[in-house]
Design a protein around this motif. Structure first.
Motif, PDB file in Angstrom:
ATOM      1  N   SER A 115       0.882  -1.166   0.000  1.00  0.00           N
ATOM      2  CA  SER A 115       0.000   0.000   0.000  1.00  0.00           C
ATOM      3  C   SER A 115       0.921   1.217   0.000  1.00  0.00           C
ATOM      4  O   SER A 115       1.139   1.851   1.039  1.00  0.00           O
ATOM      5  N   PRO A 116       1.487   1.518  -1.145  1.00  0.00           N
ATOM      6  CA  PRO A 116       2.678   2.392  -1.176  1.00  0.00           C
ATOM      7  C   PRO A 116       2.380   3.884  -1.029  1.00  0.00           C
ATOM      8  O   PRO A 116       2.708   4.678  -1.910  1.00  0.00           O
ATOM      9  N   PHE A 117       1.766   4.265   0.081  1.00  0.00           N
ATOM     10  CA  PHE A 117       1.715   5.691   0.362  1.00  0.00           C
ATOM     11  C   PHE A 117       3.126   6.142   0.736  1.00  0.00           C
ATOM     12  O   PHE A 117       3.955   5.343   1.170  1.00  0.00           O
ATOM     13  N   GLN A 118       3.382   7.404   0.542  1.00  0.00           N
ATOM     14  CA  GLN A 118       4.727   7.922   0.778  1.00  0.00           C
ATOM     15  C   GLN A 118       5.058   7.830   2.266  1.00  0.00           C
ATOM     16  O   GLN A 118       4.415   8.453   3.100  1.00  0.00           O
ATOM     17  N   ASN A 119       6.056   7.042   2.589  1.00  0.00           N
ATOM     18  CA  ASN A 119       6.413   6.801   3.978  1.00  0.00           C
ATOM     19  C   ASN A 119       7.881   6.424   4.027  1.00  0.00           C
ATOM     20  O   ASN A 119       8.334   5.623   3.209  1.00  0.00           O
ATOM     21  N   GLY A 120       8.637   7.015   4.945  1.00  0.00           N
ATOM     22  CA  GLY A 120      10.056   6.710   4.971  1.00  0.00           C
ATOM     23  C   GLY A 120      10.768   7.281   6.177  1.00  0.00           C
ATOM     24  O   GLY A 120      10.154   7.906   7.043  1.00  0.00           O
ATOM     25  N   PRO A 121      12.075   7.063   6.242  1.00  0.00           N
ATOM     26  CA  PRO A 121      12.866   7.535   7.376  1.00  0.00           C
ATOM     27  C   PRO A 121      13.348   8.971   7.194  1.00  0.00           C
ATOM     28  O   PRO A 121      13.418   9.495   6.074  1.00  0.00           O
ATOM     29  N   ILE A 122      13.691   9.593   8.305  1.00  0.00           N
ATOM     30  CA  ILE A 122      14.355  10.915   8.318  1.00  0.00           C
ATOM     31  C   ILE A 122      15.484  10.830   9.330  1.00  0.00           C
ATOM     32  O   ILE A 122      15.278  10.381  10.458  1.00  0.00           O
ATOM     33  N   ARG A 123      16.650  11.262   8.930  1.00  0.00           N
ATOM     34  CA  ARG A 123      17.793  11.224   9.845  1.00  0.00           C
ATOM     35  C   ARG A 123      18.543  12.547   9.767  1.00  0.00           C
ATOM     36  O   ARG A 123      18.470  13.274   8.774  1.00  0.00           O
ATOM     37  N   GLY A 124      19.254  12.829  10.819  1.00  0.00           N
ATOM     38  CA  GLY A 124      20.062  14.032  10.811  1.00  0.00           C
ATOM     39  C   GLY A 124      21.081  14.016  11.934  1.00  0.00           C
ATOM     40  O   GLY A 124      20.810  13.454  13.010  1.00  0.00           O
ATOM     41  N   LYS A 125      22.230  14.592  11.704  1.00  0.00           N
ATOM     42  CA  LYS A 125      23.261  14.683  12.735  1.00  0.00           C
ATOM     43  C   LYS A 125      23.856  16.081  12.702  1.00  0.00           C
ATOM     44  O   LYS A 125      24.255  16.584  11.649  1.00  0.00           O
ATOM     45  N   ASP A 126      23.903  16.706  13.870  1.00  0.00           N
ATOM     46  CA  ASP A 126      24.416  18.071  14.004  1.00  0.00           C
ATOM     47  C   ASP A 126      23.700  19.038  13.057  1.00  0.00           C
ATOM     48  O   ASP A 126      24.321  19.859  12.379  1.00  0.00           O
ATOM     49  N   VAL A 127      22.379  18.918  13.042  1.00  0.00           N
ATOM     50  CA  VAL A 127      21.555  19.803  12.204  1.00  0.00           C
ATOM     51  C   VAL A 127      21.196  21.031  13.026  1.00  0.00           C
ATOM     52  O   VAL A 127      20.529  20.921  14.061  1.00  0.00           O
ATOM     53  N   PHE A 128      21.615  22.191  12.573  1.00  0.00           N
ATOM     54  CA  PHE A 128      21.376  23.411  13.348  1.00  0.00           C
ATOM     55  C   PHE A 128      20.144  24.141  12.843  1.00  0.00           C
ATOM     56  O   PHE A 128      19.956  24.335  11.628  1.00  0.00           O
ATOM     57  N   ILE A 129      19.295  24.574  13.794  1.00  0.00           N
ATOM     58  CA  ILE A 129      18.154  25.441  13.492  1.00  0.00           C
ATOM     59  C   ILE A 129      18.091  26.525  14.568  1.00  0.00           C
ATOM     60  O   ILE A 129      18.503  26.305  15.710  1.00  0.00           O
ATOM     61  N   PRO A 130      17.597  27.715  14.242  1.00  0.00           N
ATOM     62  CA  PRO A 130      17.460  28.770  15.262  1.00  0.00           C
ATOM     63  C   PRO A 130      16.256  28.493  16.150  1.00  0.00           C
ATOM     64  O   PRO A 130      15.357  27.716  15.812  1.00  0.00           O
ATOM     65  N   LEU A 131      16.231  29.149  17.308  1.00  0.00           N
ATOM     66  CA  LEU A 131      15.110  28.982  18.231  1.00  0.00           C
ATOM     67  C   LEU A 131      13.785  29.422  17.604  1.00  0.00           C
ATOM     68  O   LEU A 131      12.721  28.963  18.014  1.00  0.00           O
ATOM     69  N   SER A 132      13.852  30.275  16.604  1.00  0.00           N
ATOM     70  CA  SER A 132      12.622  30.724  15.945  1.00  0.00           C
ATOM     71  C   SER A 132      11.935  29.607  15.179  1.00  0.00           C
ATOM     72  O   SER A 132      10.773  29.736  14.797  1.00  0.00           O
TER      73      SER A 132
END
Length: 824
Positions: free
Chosen positions: A337-354
């Protein structure tokens, strides 16, 4: 005999007062008056005096507040604080973020059914109905589920474009931000209709409108975040997903290992204060195509850059897809039932507090935010998906069972198939009522944490049972995949729904009763808050009031349980009409049973109760089926109490009542403290169990409803995509039903001639020619039989393929590469 009369009067007045929940002072006054009357009428004076002393011994210490508080309440408060089960911060938040609607009445032992019936009938606005009749109908006509699931393993571009342009992703976004601003009921109806033709499309539309950035921003986003993201989400310029589940934290979302460290970093060319994230998420719907990622993580501030707390707690953030360090795009393959579904990974990903949802002020409040939005998601998307699939399965399978014949008889006439059709129809009715009830609760402003868990678990579980019966009835038509198969993909997708948004096993054994027993109980939460009040005097006052209210409540439910058990719940006032009044009386009984069992379980097991998952699951089943049957009765009366629907209501109701008594029986037989279980059995089942599963006669009536056009069948099919077309085999089968029934008398006449009148031709067309020549049928009847043959062939035909068509692109590529190497 005159000696026993005062004590008998004492017990009867006490039972009467408990049943009707009279105040203690009223009970004492009535009892004394009755005892005086007994004495004047000749009852034994000593016995009367002893009974009066019993009244005084009970009433005086309890009615004199200073005595009661000093001698009874204070010691009990001290004991209660010792045995009070410790609540973690996450458990406390889960309890405090939910609200209580009508489900709270079910724990009272005396529900106000009129309150339920007085709720306004759920209705769409003209704009919402126009959207269903227009864009939703058009989208359904565009869907070719075989191509989506087998050829593309995705929605084709034209479907993606249509969904975005027509704001399917913006149903819950307010109009002020460019969304549709629809009600929860409209959201439910859209998902229900889409799921009746394609679970992939319904999932694609459903997720952005339930748990996701849109919902979270709408409730908690800063004004700047709302102004920027909500219009883009509404128009499909941003495709959202939400990363919650990870390899080491599935259903236990509070233990997520993903973390963010407060620090300074570069963002859009400036050095700003933000969070450096490390995360590993999986099972994230829409992740492979998402442009905006919502993310849950645990936030830490080891250097004290934003405050004194190092472990800030679960926090939610927004990450654009192109944020440096984000790994996204690969796909899971969920059961074909191939709805779009998958993994997300990240290492040392910077985002501001905003980029924190709600800004820095909402840091650490992510669990409360998720609890509210998870409840809404469970209330709409999954129950609505189950409803669409179950209702479509019911009407199409009913048509198939009437048209498909074996041994000269419609397969639906065989008793074994009738049993399956009855289960399909009854459960589809229950699912439809339950899913609509939870959507209506959201529209009333509730955050229905307990009903959402009930709806998620039971709608998806019953839907899986429905598709299992559908597959049994249609046989080979269901197992041979292809464009003509209307059920195979639903069969494959059924386990998906019972897994997502909290596994069903966990939902049943931990959430439903675990939250309901505290959140919905009229006294427990009040007592817990009073016991934890730092102001001793105020705490004692509140605990005193709630404790004795609770004691009276428990005594009343014990009396009500045994009374209803002895009378079969056939006596007493109840709302409804002549048909449903008996059903409301039965639910009064089971509500009293549930309230009594909840009190006894919490009193005797204390904090150990939350580890007794089998007991919790069984009591959760009792609560669930009382709620479910109340939803059925509400739906029935909202529809004008149509007599034609009574077989469906009766089957679904008796099925639930049988399961209620089974759950109560299992809970009592396996109660951890055996003597308590024996005592409770005497109170709840004084004459033994009486509820029975739906019988054969009722099942036959339900099956008959599904196999012929009628108003009850039409109501059950409301909101399902049944427009016949090349891409809708189920709709085509349903459209043939009336013609097939009209042709049945002619078919019987032809078959009789075929067997007894000496027609010698062997092929069907020649047999028809001979029957016309011999005068057995007319030319018009021959045309009718030819049409019946054509439509029956479409109903029963399955697909076949060239071998190469079924080989994957990867196989073909490998074969071509091998051939190229051999040629070289």
């Amino acid at each position: 005999m005159s000696v026993a009369i005062p004590f008998l009067a004492f017990l009867l007045v006490g039972a009467f007062a408990a049943y009707h929940r009279l105040r203690l002072a009223y009970w004492a006054a009535i009892t004394v008056t009755v005892l005086l009357a007994c004495w004047l009428l000749g009852a034994n004076g000593v016995a009367t005096a002893v009974a009066a002393l019993l009244v005084a011994a009970i009433a005086l210490p309890l009615l004199i507040a200073p005595v009661r508080k000093a001698l009874i309440t204070a010691p009990l408060l001290k004991f209660f604080r010792k045995v009070l089960p410790p609540l973690s911060q996450t458990e406390r938040i889960a309890l405090e973020t939910g609200s209580v609607g009508f489900e709270g009445e079910l724990f009272t032992g005396d529900p106000d059914w009129q309150k339920l019936l007085d709720y306004p009938k759920p209705q769409l606005t003209a704009e919402e109905q126009a959207f269903l009749d227009g864009p939703v109908e058009t989208l359904c006509k565009m869907i070719n589920d075989w191509e989506i699931t087998h050829v593309h393993a995705d929605l084709p571009p034209e479907l993606w474009d249509y969904i975005k342009v027509n704001k399917f992703f913006g149903m819950i976004i307010p109009k002020a931000y460019g969304g549709l601003g629809f009600s929860a009921l409209a959201h439910h109806k859209v998902i229900q209709k889409l799921s009746s033709i394609s679970s992939v499309v319904s999932s694609t539309v459903g997720v952005p409108n339930s748990l996701g950035p849109g919902e979270l921003l709408n409730h908690y986003g800063t004004q700047e975040q709302k102004d920027h993201y909500l219009p883009r989400l509404a128009l499909g310029q941003e495709v959202p997903c939400f990363g919650l589940t990870g390899p080491f934290a599935g259903s236990d979302a509070t233990s997520i290992p993903d973390y963010g460290i407060v620090c300074k970093g570069e963002w859009n060319g400036a050095n700003v204060l933000g969070v450096r994230l490390t995360f590993d998420k999986r099972y994230i719907t829409l992740a492979p195509v998402a442009t905006l990622i919502g993310l849950a993580f645990r936030m830490y501030d080891p250097d004290g850059l934003i405050g004194d707390t190092q472990d800030i707690g679960i926090t939610l953030a927004l990450l654009p897809r192109d944020t440096a360090g984000v790994e996204i795009g690969r796909r899971h393959f969920p059961l074909n039932s191939p709805f779009q579904n998958g993994p997300i990974r990240g290492k040392d990903v910077f985002i501001p507090l905003s980029q924190l949802i709600g800004g820095a002020e909402m840091a650490g409040k992510g669990w409360a935010m998720l609890n509210e939005c998870l409840a809404v998601g469970r209330s709409i998307t999954l129950p609505s998906t189950a409803s669409g699939g179950a209702k479509a399965g019911a009407v199409v399978t009913g048509a198939y069972a009437r048209i498909r014949k074996q041994f000269g008889l419609s397969v639906g006439r065989f008793e074994g198939v009738e049993e399956a059709l009855a289960r399909i129809g009854g459960k589809a009715y229950a699912i439809s009522a339950l899913s609509q009830a939870t959507a209506a609760a959201v529209d009333r402003g509730d955050v229905p944490s307990v009903p959402s868990a009930i709806a998620k678990y039971h709608c998806t579980s019953m839907s899986r049972e429905v598709i299992s019966d559908v597959m049994d009835v249609i046989g080979g038509k269901g197992i041979i995949l292809g464009p003509k198969n209307f059920a195979g993909r639903s069969w494959q997708a059924a386990p998906i729904a019972i897994t997502v948004e909290g596994a069903n096993i966990m939902t049943r054994s931990l959430l439903i009763f675990g939250q309901g027993a505290i959140l919905c109980h009229p006294w427990v939460m009040k007592e817990m808050k009073a016991a934890q009040d730092p102001d001793e005097k105020r705490g004692l006052e509140e605990f005193d009031s709630n404790l004795f209210g609770h004691i009276g409540f428990a005594i009343s439910n014990a009396v009500r349980s045994i009374w209803f058990g002895l009378t079969g719940a056939k006596i007493g006032a109840a709302p409804g009409d002549d048909y449903t009044r008996r059903y409301f009386r039965k639910l009064d009984r089971y509500s009293a049973n549930l309230a009594l069992m909840a009190d006894v379980s919490m009193l005797t097991l204390g904090g150990k109760l939350k580890f007794k998952e089998s007991l919790s699951g069984r009591l959760g089943d009792v609560l669930s089926h009382i709620y479910m049957t109340s939803a059925m009765l509400k739906r029935y009366h909202d529809e004008g109490a149509p007599q034609a629907d009574q077989p469906l209501l009766a089957w679904a109701f008796h099925d639930s009542v049988h399961k209620i008594e089974t759950a109560l029986s299992d809970a009592l037989r396996n109660f951890p403290i055996r003597p308590v279980g024996w005592l409770m059995w005497a109170l709840i089942f004084p004459l033994g169990r009486r509820a029975e599963a739906p019988g054969d006669r009722l099942s036959r009536r339900v099956a008959a409803l599904l196999m012929a056009p009628n108003e009850a069948r039409a109501r059950l099919a409301e909101g399902v995509f049944l427009t016949p077309g090349e891409n809708n085999p189920g709709g085509r089968i349903d459209s043939y039903l009336a013609k097939a029934i009209a042709a049945e008398p002619v078919e019987r006449k032809f078959l009789k001639a075929l067997k007894s009148k000496g027609i010698e031709a062997l092929d069907y067309a020649s047999q028809l020619d001979e029957a016309v020549r011999e005068g057995h049928i007319t030319a018009e009847e021959r045309a009718q039989l030819e049409e019946l043959r054509e439509l029956t062939l479409d109903v029963i035909t399955v697909d076949d393929f060239d071998t190469e068509e079924l080989r994957s692109a990867g196989f073909r590529t490998a074969a071509q590469q091998s051939e190229s190497r051999e040629a070289a």
